[in-house]
Write an enzyme that holds these catalytic residues in place. Structure first.
Site, PDB file in Angstrom:
ATOM      1  N   THR A 160      15.297 -13.121  -2.094  1.00  0.00           N
ATOM      2  CA  THR A 160      14.554 -13.375  -3.333  1.00  0.00           C
ATOM      3  C   THR A 160      13.391 -12.389  -3.389  1.00  0.00           C
ATOM      4  O   THR A 160      12.783 -12.104  -2.357  1.00  0.00           O
ATOM      5  CB  THR A 160      14.013 -14.824  -3.420  1.00  0.00           C
ATOM      6  OG1 THR A 160      12.994 -14.894  -4.430  1.00  0.00           O
ATOM      7  CG2 THR A 160      13.414 -15.312  -2.123  1.00  0.00           C
TER       8      THR A 160
ATOM      9  N   GLY B 285      18.205 -16.688  -7.873  1.00  0.00           N
ATOM     10  CA  GLY B 285      17.962 -15.399  -8.526  1.00  0.00           C
ATOM     11  C   GLY B 285      18.500 -14.247  -7.692  1.00  0.00           C
ATOM     12  O   GLY B 285      18.498 -14.314  -6.463  1.00  0.00           O
TER      13      GLY B 285
ATOM     14  N   ASP C 178      14.829 -20.777  -1.127  1.00  0.00           N
ATOM     15  CA  ASP C 178      14.686 -22.084  -0.461  1.00  0.00           C
ATOM     16  C   ASP C 178      15.545 -23.164  -1.133  1.00  0.00           C
ATOM     17  O   ASP C 178      16.043 -24.064  -0.462  1.00  0.00           O
ATOM     18  CB  ASP C 178      13.212 -22.504  -0.433  1.00  0.00           C
ATOM     19  CG  ASP C 178      12.611 -22.569  -1.824  1.00  0.00           C
ATOM     20  OD1 ASP C 178      12.504 -21.520  -2.477  1.00  0.00           O
ATOM     21  OD2 ASP C 178      12.268 -23.681  -2.264  1.00  0.00           O
TER      22      ASP C 178
ATOM     23  N   ASP D 234       8.765 -15.950  -0.856  1.00  0.00           N
ATOM     24  CA  ASP D 234       8.074 -17.247  -0.892  1.00  0.00           C
ATOM     25  C   ASP D 234       8.755 -18.322  -0.053  1.00  0.00           C
ATOM     26  O   ASP D 234       8.644 -19.509  -0.356  1.00  0.00           O
ATOM     27  CB  ASP D 234       7.961 -17.727  -2.351  1.00  0.00           C
ATOM     28  CG  ASP D 234       9.325 -17.960  -2.997  1.00  0.00           C
ATOM     29  OD1 ASP D 234      10.359 -17.570  -2.413  1.00  0.00           O
ATOM     30  OD2 ASP D 234       9.363 -18.554  -4.087  1.00  0.00           O
TER      31      ASP D 234
ATOM     32  N   ARG E 189       6.681 -16.055  -9.757  1.00  0.00           N
ATOM     33  CA  ARG E 189       6.415 -17.475 -10.036  1.00  0.00           C
ATOM     34  C   ARG E 189       5.164 -17.946  -9.305  1.00  0.00           C
ATOM     35  O   ARG E 189       4.125 -17.337  -9.442  1.00  0.00           O
ATOM     36  CB  ARG E 189       7.651 -18.320  -9.710  1.00  0.00           C
ATOM     37  CG  ARG E 189       8.717 -18.075 -10.743  1.00  0.00           C
ATOM     38  CD  ARG E 189       9.921 -18.905 -10.514  1.00  0.00           C
ATOM     39  NE  ARG E 189      10.628 -18.452  -9.332  1.00  0.00           N
ATOM     40  CZ  ARG E 189      11.769 -18.931  -8.922  1.00  0.00           C
ATOM     41  NH1 ARG E 189      12.345 -19.905  -9.591  1.00  0.00           N
ATOM     42  NH2 ARG E 189      12.360 -18.458  -7.865  1.00  0.00           N
TER      43      ARG E 189
ATOM     44  N   ARG F 281      22.833 -20.683 -10.760  1.00  0.00           N
ATOM     45  CA  ARG F 281      22.189 -21.939 -10.360  1.00  0.00           C
ATOM     46  C   ARG F 281      23.165 -23.043 -10.770  1.00  0.00           C
ATOM     47  O   ARG F 281      23.729 -23.000 -11.866  1.00  0.00           O
ATOM     48  CB  ARG F 281      20.840 -22.092 -11.048  1.00  0.00           C
ATOM     49  CG  ARG F 281      19.891 -20.943 -10.680  1.00  0.00           C
ATOM     50  CD  ARG F 281      18.506 -21.117 -11.237  1.00  0.00           C
ATOM     51  NE  ARG F 281      17.816 -19.839 -11.322  1.00  0.00           N
ATOM     52  CZ  ARG F 281      17.109 -19.281 -10.333  1.00  0.00           C
ATOM     53  NH1 ARG F 281      16.979 -19.902  -9.181  1.00  0.00           N
ATOM     54  NH2 ARG F 281      16.528 -18.117 -10.511  1.00  0.00           N
TER      55      ARG F 281
ATOM     56  N   ASP G  86      10.608 -12.921  -4.530  1.00  0.00           N
ATOM     57  CA  ASP G  86       9.320 -13.622  -4.524  1.00  0.00           C
ATOM     58  C   ASP G  86       8.644 -13.676  -3.147  1.00  0.00           C
ATOM     59  O   ASP G  86       7.445 -13.959  -3.070  1.00  0.00           O
ATOM     60  CB  ASP G  86       9.496 -15.064  -5.043  1.00  0.00           C
ATOM     61  CG  ASP G  86      10.047 -15.106  -6.460  1.00  0.00           C
ATOM     62  OD1 ASP G  86       9.946 -14.084  -7.162  1.00  0.00           O
ATOM     63  OD2 ASP G  86      10.592 -16.149  -6.853  1.00  0.00           O
TER      64      ASP G  86
HETATM   65  P1  ATP Z   1      15.133 -18.217  -6.209  1.00  0.00           P
HETATM   66  O1  ATP Z   1      13.970 -18.193  -5.277  1.00  0.00           O
HETATM   67  O2  ATP Z   1      15.627 -16.873  -6.551  1.00  0.00           O
HETATM   68  O3  ATP Z   1      14.921 -19.109  -7.398  1.00  0.00           O
HETATM   69  P2  ATP Z   1      16.547 -20.402  -5.020  1.00  0.00           P
HETATM   70  O4  ATP Z   1      17.665 -20.454  -4.041  1.00  0.00           O
HETATM   71  O5  ATP Z   1      15.272 -21.055  -4.602  1.00  0.00           O
HETATM   72  O6  ATP Z   1      16.341 -18.869  -5.386  1.00  0.00           O
HETATM   73  P3  ATP Z   1      17.142 -22.501  -6.897  1.00  0.00           P
HETATM   74  O7  ATP Z   1      17.432 -22.445  -8.356  1.00  0.00           O
HETATM   75  O8  ATP Z   1      16.011 -23.345  -6.448  1.00  0.00           O
HETATM   76  O9  ATP Z   1      17.021 -20.997  -6.426  1.00  0.00           O
HETATM   77  O10 ATP Z   1      18.437 -23.056  -6.142  1.00  0.00           O
HETATM   78  C1  ATP Z   1      19.709 -22.436  -6.329  1.00  0.00           C
HETATM   79  C2  ATP Z   1      20.783 -23.480  -6.301  1.00  0.00           C
HETATM   80  O11 ATP Z   1      20.797 -24.144  -5.030  1.00  0.00           O
HETATM   81  C3  ATP Z   1      20.618 -24.616  -7.306  1.00  0.00           C
HETATM   82  O12 ATP Z   1      21.094 -24.257  -8.596  1.00  0.00           O
HETATM   83  C4  ATP Z   1      21.450 -25.713  -6.690  1.00  0.00           C
HETATM   84  O13 ATP Z   1      22.819 -25.491  -6.939  1.00  0.00           O
HETATM   85  C5  ATP Z   1      21.190 -25.511  -5.197  1.00  0.00           C
HETATM   86  N1  ATP Z   1      20.116 -26.395  -4.756  1.00  0.00           N
HETATM   87  C6  ATP Z   1      18.788 -26.257  -4.956  1.00  0.00           C
HETATM   88  N2  ATP Z   1      18.095 -27.285  -4.443  1.00  0.00           N
HETATM   89  C7  ATP Z   1      19.015 -28.129  -3.928  1.00  0.00           C
HETATM   90  C8  ATP Z   1      18.945 -29.396  -3.262  1.00  0.00           C
HETATM   91  N3  ATP Z   1      17.787 -30.007  -3.020  1.00  0.00           N
HETATM   92  N4  ATP Z   1      20.098 -29.966  -2.871  1.00  0.00           N
HETATM   93  C9  ATP Z   1      21.281 -29.369  -3.111  1.00  0.00           C
HETATM   94  N5  ATP Z   1      21.422 -28.180  -3.717  1.00  0.00           N
HETATM   95  C10 ATP Z   1      20.306 -27.563  -4.129  1.00  0.00           C
END
Ligand code: ATP
Length: 322
Positions: free
Chosen positions: A126, A11, A103, A130, A172, A72, A128
Protein backbone atom coordinates in the site's frame (compact mmCIF):
# COMPACT_ATOMS: atom_id res chain seq x y z
CA UNK A 1 3.01 -27.74 0.15
CA UNK A 2 2.84 -28.28 -3.60
CA UNK A 3 0.48 -25.58 -4.78
CA UNK A 4 0.44 -21.88 -3.77
CA UNK A 5 -2.28 -19.31 -4.47
CA UNK A 6 -1.60 -15.58 -4.80
CA UNK A 7 -3.81 -12.49 -4.81
CA UNK A 8 -3.71 -8.70 -4.44
CA UNK A 9 -6.36 -6.98 -2.31
CA UNK A 10 -7.29 -3.40 -1.34
CA UNK A 11 -5.71 -0.44 -3.15
CA UNK A 12 -3.05 -1.13 -5.78
CA UNK A 13 0.49 0.14 -5.34
CA UNK A 14 3.59 0.35 -7.55
CA UNK A 15 5.76 -2.69 -6.87
CA UNK A 16 2.93 -5.21 -6.45
CA UNK A 17 3.97 -6.69 -9.79
CA UNK A 18 7.53 -7.15 -8.49
CA UNK A 19 6.12 -9.08 -5.52
CA UNK A 20 3.91 -11.20 -7.81
CA UNK A 21 6.92 -11.96 -10.00
CA UNK A 22 9.03 -12.95 -6.99
CA UNK A 23 6.32 -15.22 -5.54
CA UNK A 24 5.80 -16.95 -8.89
CA UNK A 25 9.48 -17.37 -9.72
CA UNK A 26 10.43 -18.54 -6.22
CA UNK A 27 7.61 -21.11 -6.26
CA UNK A 28 8.64 -22.37 -9.71
CA UNK A 29 12.29 -22.46 -8.61
CA UNK A 30 11.23 -24.89 -5.87
CA UNK A 31 9.14 -26.94 -8.31
CA UNK A 32 5.79 -25.77 -6.92
CA UNK A 33 2.63 -24.88 -8.83
CA UNK A 34 1.34 -21.28 -8.50
CA UNK A 35 -2.17 -20.04 -9.20
CA UNK A 36 -2.84 -16.33 -9.59
CA UNK A 37 -6.23 -15.28 -8.27
CA UNK A 38 -7.65 -12.31 -10.18
CA UNK A 39 -9.29 -9.31 -8.49
CA UNK A 40 -8.60 -10.16 -4.85
CA UNK A 41 -11.05 -11.86 -2.52
CA UNK A 42 -13.93 -11.01 -4.88
CA UNK A 43 -12.24 -12.95 -7.69
CA UNK A 44 -11.45 -15.80 -5.30
CA UNK A 45 -15.16 -16.16 -4.50
CA UNK A 46 -15.86 -16.32 -8.25
CA UNK A 47 -13.05 -18.84 -8.87
CA UNK A 48 -11.12 -16.48 -11.16
CA UNK A 49 -7.93 -18.50 -11.40
CA UNK A 50 -4.95 -18.22 -13.71
CA UNK A 51 -2.11 -20.72 -13.81
CA UNK A 52 1.15 -18.76 -13.48
CA UNK A 53 4.29 -19.72 -15.35
CA UNK A 54 7.56 -17.93 -16.07
CA UNK A 55 6.12 -16.00 -18.98
CA UNK A 56 3.06 -14.85 -16.95
CA UNK A 57 5.44 -12.67 -14.96
CA UNK A 58 7.83 -11.73 -17.77
CA UNK A 59 8.24 -8.02 -18.49
CA UNK A 60 6.17 -6.89 -15.49
CA UNK A 61 8.88 -5.87 -13.00
CA UNK A 62 8.85 -2.29 -14.29
CA UNK A 63 5.06 -1.92 -14.52
CA UNK A 64 2.91 -0.15 -11.92
CA UNK A 65 -0.45 -1.52 -10.81
CA UNK A 66 -1.01 -5.26 -10.56
CA UNK A 67 -1.36 -7.73 -13.42
CA UNK A 68 -3.65 -9.81 -11.18
CA UNK A 69 -5.80 -6.72 -10.56
CA UNK A 70 -7.30 -6.03 -7.15
CA UNK A 71 -10.61 -5.24 -5.46
CA UNK A 72 -12.43 -4.67 -2.19
CA UNK A 73 -14.92 -7.41 -1.34
CA UNK A 74 -17.69 -6.64 1.17
CA UNK A 75 -18.84 -10.28 0.92
CA UNK A 76 -15.54 -11.54 2.24
CA UNK A 77 -16.22 -9.77 5.54
CA UNK A 78 -18.86 -12.48 6.25
CA UNK A 79 -17.76 -15.89 7.65
CA UNK A 80 -19.97 -17.90 5.27
CA UNK A 81 -18.15 -16.40 2.26
CA UNK A 82 -14.74 -17.12 3.79
CA UNK A 83 -15.85 -20.75 4.25
CA UNK A 84 -16.84 -20.80 0.59
CA UNK A 85 -13.46 -19.28 -0.38
CA UNK A 86 -11.59 -22.04 1.42
CA UNK A 87 -13.60 -24.79 -0.26
CA UNK A 88 -13.02 -23.12 -3.66
CA UNK A 89 -9.26 -23.03 -3.03
CA UNK A 90 -9.20 -26.64 -1.80
CA UNK A 91 -11.15 -27.80 -4.85
CA UNK A 92 -8.51 -26.09 -7.01
CA UNK A 93 -5.74 -27.87 -5.07
CA UNK A 94 -4.38 -24.65 -3.51
CA UNK A 95 -2.75 -25.41 -0.15
CA UNK A 96 -1.46 -21.99 0.92
CA UNK A 97 -2.24 -18.37 0.04
CA UNK A 98 -0.07 -15.26 -0.34
CA UNK A 99 -2.04 -12.03 0.14
CA UNK A 100 -0.50 -8.75 -1.07
CA UNK A 101 -2.38 -5.81 0.45
CA UNK A 102 -3.00 -3.59 3.44
CA UNK A 103 -4.11 -4.22 7.03
CA UNK A 104 -7.72 -4.82 5.92
CA UNK A 105 -6.60 -7.57 3.55
CA UNK A 106 -4.50 -9.05 6.38
CA UNK A 107 -7.61 -9.16 8.58
CA UNK A 108 -9.27 -11.23 5.87
CA UNK A 109 -6.22 -13.51 5.68
CA UNK A 110 -6.18 -13.84 9.48
CA UNK A 111 -9.77 -15.08 9.43
CA UNK A 112 -8.88 -17.75 6.87
CA UNK A 113 -6.33 -19.01 9.37
CA UNK A 114 -8.32 -18.69 12.62
CA UNK A 115 -11.58 -20.05 11.17
CA UNK A 116 -10.21 -22.72 8.81
CA UNK A 117 -6.47 -23.12 9.62
CA UNK A 118 -5.79 -22.27 5.98
CA UNK A 119 -2.07 -21.38 5.62
CA UNK A 120 -1.59 -17.67 4.78
CA UNK A 121 1.32 -15.26 4.36
CA UNK A 122 0.92 -11.50 3.90
CA UNK A 123 3.06 -9.07 1.91
CA UNK A 124 2.41 -5.39 2.80
CA UNK A 125 1.44 -3.49 -0.36
CA UNK A 126 0.00 0.00 0.00
CA UNK A 127 1.35 3.46 -0.79
CA UNK A 128 0.15 4.69 2.62
CA UNK A 129 2.91 3.01 4.68
CA UNK A 130 0.39 2.62 7.48
CA UNK A 131 0.63 -0.99 8.66
CA UNK A 132 1.68 -1.74 12.23
CA UNK A 133 5.01 -3.48 12.90
CA UNK A 134 6.54 -2.83 9.50
CA UNK A 135 8.66 0.20 8.68
CA UNK A 136 7.81 -0.13 5.02
CA UNK A 137 5.00 -1.08 2.66
CA UNK A 138 5.52 -1.70 -1.06
CA UNK A 139 4.66 1.36 -3.15
CA UNK A 140 5.46 4.07 -0.61
CA UNK A 141 8.75 5.22 -2.16
CA UNK A 142 7.33 5.42 -5.66
CA UNK A 143 4.31 7.40 -4.46
CA UNK A 144 6.57 9.82 -2.56
CA UNK A 145 8.86 10.25 -5.58
CA UNK A 146 5.88 10.93 -7.85
CA UNK A 147 4.56 13.55 -5.43
CA UNK A 148 8.00 15.18 -5.10
CA UNK A 149 8.32 15.52 -8.88
CA UNK A 150 4.86 17.10 -9.04
CA UNK A 151 5.59 19.56 -6.22
CA UNK A 152 8.89 20.56 -7.84
CA UNK A 153 6.96 21.49 -10.99
CA UNK A 154 4.36 23.37 -8.99
CA UNK A 155 7.14 25.26 -7.21
CA UNK A 156 8.39 26.53 -10.59
CA UNK A 157 5.10 28.16 -11.44
CA UNK A 158 4.42 29.23 -7.82
CA UNK A 159 7.73 31.11 -7.82
CA UNK A 160 7.12 32.72 -11.21
CA UNK A 161 3.79 34.17 -10.09
CA UNK A 162 4.63 34.59 -6.38
CA UNK A 163 1.77 32.30 -5.38
CA UNK A 164 0.82 30.02 -2.51
CA UNK A 165 -0.23 26.46 -3.36
CA UNK A 166 -2.02 23.90 -1.25
CA UNK A 167 -0.87 20.52 -2.60
CA UNK A 168 -2.94 17.60 -1.34
CA UNK A 169 -1.26 14.21 -1.17
CA UNK A 170 -2.73 10.74 -0.61
CA UNK A 171 -2.29 8.59 2.48
CA UNK A 172 -5.68 8.85 4.18
CA UNK A 173 -5.12 8.92 7.96
CA UNK A 174 -1.41 8.22 7.62
CA UNK A 175 1.06 11.13 7.80
CA UNK A 176 3.89 9.26 6.08
CA UNK A 177 3.55 10.55 2.51
CA UNK A 178 2.77 14.15 3.56
CA UNK A 179 5.71 14.42 5.95
CA UNK A 180 8.26 12.85 3.61
CA UNK A 181 7.11 14.94 0.66
CA UNK A 182 7.07 18.05 2.87
CA UNK A 183 10.66 17.55 3.98
CA UNK A 184 11.91 16.56 0.52
CA UNK A 185 10.32 19.54 -1.26
CA UNK A 186 11.18 22.16 1.35
CA UNK A 187 7.49 22.87 1.92
CA UNK A 188 6.67 25.87 4.07
CA UNK A 189 4.03 23.93 5.98
CA UNK A 190 2.70 20.37 6.28
CA UNK A 191 -0.89 19.85 7.44
CA UNK A 192 -1.36 16.36 8.88
CA UNK A 193 -4.55 14.32 8.94
CA UNK A 194 -4.80 14.50 12.74
CA UNK A 195 -4.28 18.28 12.81
CA UNK A 196 -7.01 20.76 13.60
CA UNK A 197 -6.05 23.33 10.97
CA UNK A 198 -4.70 26.55 12.49
CA UNK A 199 -5.51 28.99 9.66
CA UNK A 200 -4.07 31.96 11.54
CA UNK A 201 -0.71 30.20 11.80
CA UNK A 202 -0.72 29.35 8.08
CA UNK A 203 -1.32 33.02 7.25
CA UNK A 204 1.32 34.20 9.76
CA UNK A 205 3.90 31.77 8.36
CA UNK A 206 3.24 32.84 4.77
CA UNK A 207 3.38 36.54 5.65
CA UNK A 208 6.60 36.07 7.60
CA UNK A 209 8.09 34.41 4.51
CA UNK A 210 6.93 37.23 2.23
CA UNK A 211 8.43 39.80 4.65
CA UNK A 212 11.85 38.23 4.23
CA UNK A 213 11.55 38.08 0.44
CA UNK A 214 10.01 34.66 -0.23
CA UNK A 215 8.38 34.47 -3.66
CA UNK A 216 6.29 31.33 -3.19
CA UNK A 217 4.87 29.02 -0.56
CA UNK A 218 3.97 25.35 -0.78
CA UNK A 219 1.72 23.81 1.84
CA UNK A 220 1.45 20.02 1.76
CA UNK A 221 -1.97 18.84 2.89
CA UNK A 222 -2.50 15.21 3.94
CA UNK A 223 -5.85 14.15 2.51
CA UNK A 224 -7.24 12.63 5.73
CA UNK A 225 -10.36 10.44 5.63
CA UNK A 226 -11.85 12.21 2.59
CA UNK A 227 -9.97 13.72 -0.34
CA UNK A 228 -10.67 17.38 -1.14
CA UNK A 229 -9.91 18.78 2.32
CA UNK A 230 -7.70 21.45 0.69
CA UNK A 231 -10.70 23.20 -0.83
CA UNK A 232 -12.19 23.82 2.65
CA UNK A 233 -8.87 25.25 3.86
CA UNK A 234 -8.62 27.44 0.74
CA UNK A 235 -12.13 28.79 1.35
CA UNK A 236 -11.42 29.72 4.99
CA UNK A 237 -8.14 31.41 4.02
CA UNK A 238 -10.03 33.46 1.45
CA UNK A 239 -13.14 34.30 3.50
CA UNK A 240 -11.46 35.05 6.83
CA UNK A 241 -7.98 36.23 5.88
CA UNK A 242 -8.45 37.49 2.28
CA UNK A 243 -5.60 35.24 1.24
CA UNK A 244 -5.64 33.71 -2.27
CA UNK A 245 -4.23 30.23 -2.65
CA UNK A 246 -4.26 27.62 -5.43
CA UNK A 247 -5.21 24.00 -4.84
CA UNK A 248 -3.67 20.96 -6.56
CA UNK A 249 -4.91 17.51 -5.59
CA UNK A 250 -2.38 14.96 -6.79
CA UNK A 251 -4.81 12.05 -6.37
CA UNK A 252 -4.35 8.74 -8.15
CA UNK A 253 -1.28 9.90 -10.05
CA UNK A 254 0.53 8.78 -6.89
CA UNK A 255 -0.77 5.23 -7.21
CA UNK A 256 0.59 4.58 -10.70
CA UNK A 257 3.92 4.60 -12.47
CA UNK A 258 7.00 2.47 -12.74
CA UNK A 259 8.14 1.27 -9.28
CA UNK A 260 11.23 2.91 -7.75
CA UNK A 261 14.32 0.84 -6.92
CA UNK A 262 13.41 0.43 -3.25
CA UNK A 263 9.95 -0.90 -4.10
CA UNK A 264 11.34 -3.34 -6.67
CA UNK A 265 14.03 -4.60 -4.33
CA UNK A 266 11.95 -4.96 -1.17
CA UNK A 267 9.06 -6.53 -3.11
CA UNK A 268 11.49 -9.06 -4.64
CA UNK A 269 12.86 -9.96 -1.21
CA UNK A 270 9.39 -10.18 0.33
CA UNK A 271 7.94 -12.33 -2.45
CA UNK A 272 10.82 -14.76 -2.11
CA UNK A 273 10.56 -14.83 1.69
CA UNK A 274 6.78 -15.39 1.56
CA UNK A 275 7.25 -18.57 -0.50
CA UNK A 276 10.08 -19.78 1.76
CA UNK A 277 7.79 -19.26 4.78
CA UNK A 278 4.95 -21.30 3.30
CA UNK A 279 7.32 -24.11 2.25
CA UNK A 280 8.89 -24.15 5.73
CA UNK A 281 5.46 -24.36 7.39
CA UNK A 282 5.82 -20.90 8.97
CA UNK A 283 2.36 -19.33 8.96
CA UNK A 284 0.36 -17.18 9.52
CA UNK A 285 3.06 -14.53 9.04
CA UNK A 286 3.75 -11.25 7.21
CA UNK A 287 6.97 -10.19 5.51
CA UNK A 288 7.96 -6.88 7.13
CA UNK A 289 10.84 -4.42 7.33
CA UNK A 290 12.21 -3.97 10.84
CA UNK A 291 15.44 -2.11 11.60
CA UNK A 292 15.95 -1.87 7.85
CA UNK A 293 15.84 -5.65 7.28
CA UNK A 294 13.20 -7.76 5.56
CA UNK A 295 11.96 -10.45 7.97
CA UNK A 296 8.86 -12.33 9.13
CA UNK A 297 6.48 -11.43 11.93
CA UNK A 298 3.22 -12.98 13.12
CA UNK A 299 0.26 -11.96 11.01
CA UNK A 300 -1.56 -10.87 14.18
CA UNK A 301 1.02 -8.06 14.57
CA UNK A 302 0.03 -6.48 11.24
CA UNK A 303 -3.76 -6.30 11.31
CA UNK A 304 -3.96 -2.71 12.56
CA UNK A 305 -2.87 0.68 11.21
CA UNK A 306 0.12 2.67 12.48
CA UNK A 307 1.45 6.18 11.82
CA UNK A 308 5.22 5.69 11.64
CA UNK A 309 7.88 8.20 12.68
CA UNK A 310 5.13 10.73 12.95
CA UNK A 311 6.53 12.91 15.73
CA UNK A 312 10.17 12.61 14.66
CA UNK A 313 9.49 13.62 11.04
CA UNK A 314 7.02 16.30 12.08
CA UNK A 315 9.72 17.95 14.19
CA UNK A 316 12.13 17.74 11.24
CA UNK A 317 9.61 19.31 8.85
CA UNK A 318 8.86 22.14 11.30
CA UNK A 319 12.52 22.81 12.09
CA UNK A 320 13.55 23.03 8.43
CA UNK A 321 10.61 25.22 7.38
CA UNK A 322 11.35 28.22 9.63
P1 ATP B 1 -5.46 -0.30 1.46
O1 ATP B 1 -4.55 0.11 2.56
O2 ATP B 1 -4.87 -0.11 0.12
O3 ATP B 1 -6.85 0.25 1.59
P2 ATP B 1 -6.47 -2.70 2.64
O4 ATP B 1 -6.08 -4.13 2.50
O5 ATP B 1 -6.36 -2.12 4.01
O6 ATP B 1 -5.61 -1.89 1.58
P3 ATP B 1 -9.35 -2.76 2.77
O7 ATP B 1 -10.37 -2.18 1.86
O8 ATP B 1 -9.38 -2.37 4.20
O9 ATP B 1 -7.95 -2.48 2.08
O10 ATP B 1 -9.50 -4.35 2.75
C1 ATP B 1 -9.47 -5.07 1.51
C2 ATP B 1 -10.41 -6.23 1.59
O11 ATP B 1 -10.00 -7.13 2.63
C3 ATP B 1 -11.85 -5.89 1.95
O12 ATP B 1 -12.59 -5.45 0.81
C4 ATP B 1 -12.37 -7.20 2.48
O13 ATP B 1 -12.69 -8.07 1.42
C5 ATP B 1 -11.15 -7.75 3.22
N1 ATP B 1 -11.23 -7.41 4.64
C6 ATP B 1 -10.98 -6.21 5.22
N2 ATP B 1 -11.20 -6.25 6.54
C7 ATP B 1 -11.63 -7.50 6.81
C8 ATP B 1 -12.04 -8.18 8.01
N3 ATP B 1 -12.05 -7.58 9.20
N4 ATP B 1 -12.42 -9.47 7.90
C9 ATP B 1 -12.42 -10.09 6.71
N5 ATP B 1 -12.04 -9.52 5.55
C10 ATP B 1 -11.65 -8.24 5.60
Amino acid sequence: MKHIGLLCSGGDSPGMNCAIRAVVRSSLYHGRQVTGIKRGYAGLLRGEFQNMNLSSVGNIIQRGGTVLQTSRSPEFMKPEFRKKAVSIMKAQGIEGLVVIGGDGSFNGAMSLWTEHQFPVVGIPGTIDNDISNTEYTIGFDTAVQTAIEAVDRIRDTAHSHARTFLVEVMGRNSSSIALKVGVCTGAENVLLPHDKVNHQKIVDDIQRGIARGKESSIIIVAEGPTAGRSYEIQQVLKDMYHMDTHVVILGHIQRGGSPAANDRFIASQMGNMAVDALLAGKYPVVTVVQNGKVMLTDLANCTTKADHNFTEYQTLAQTLSI
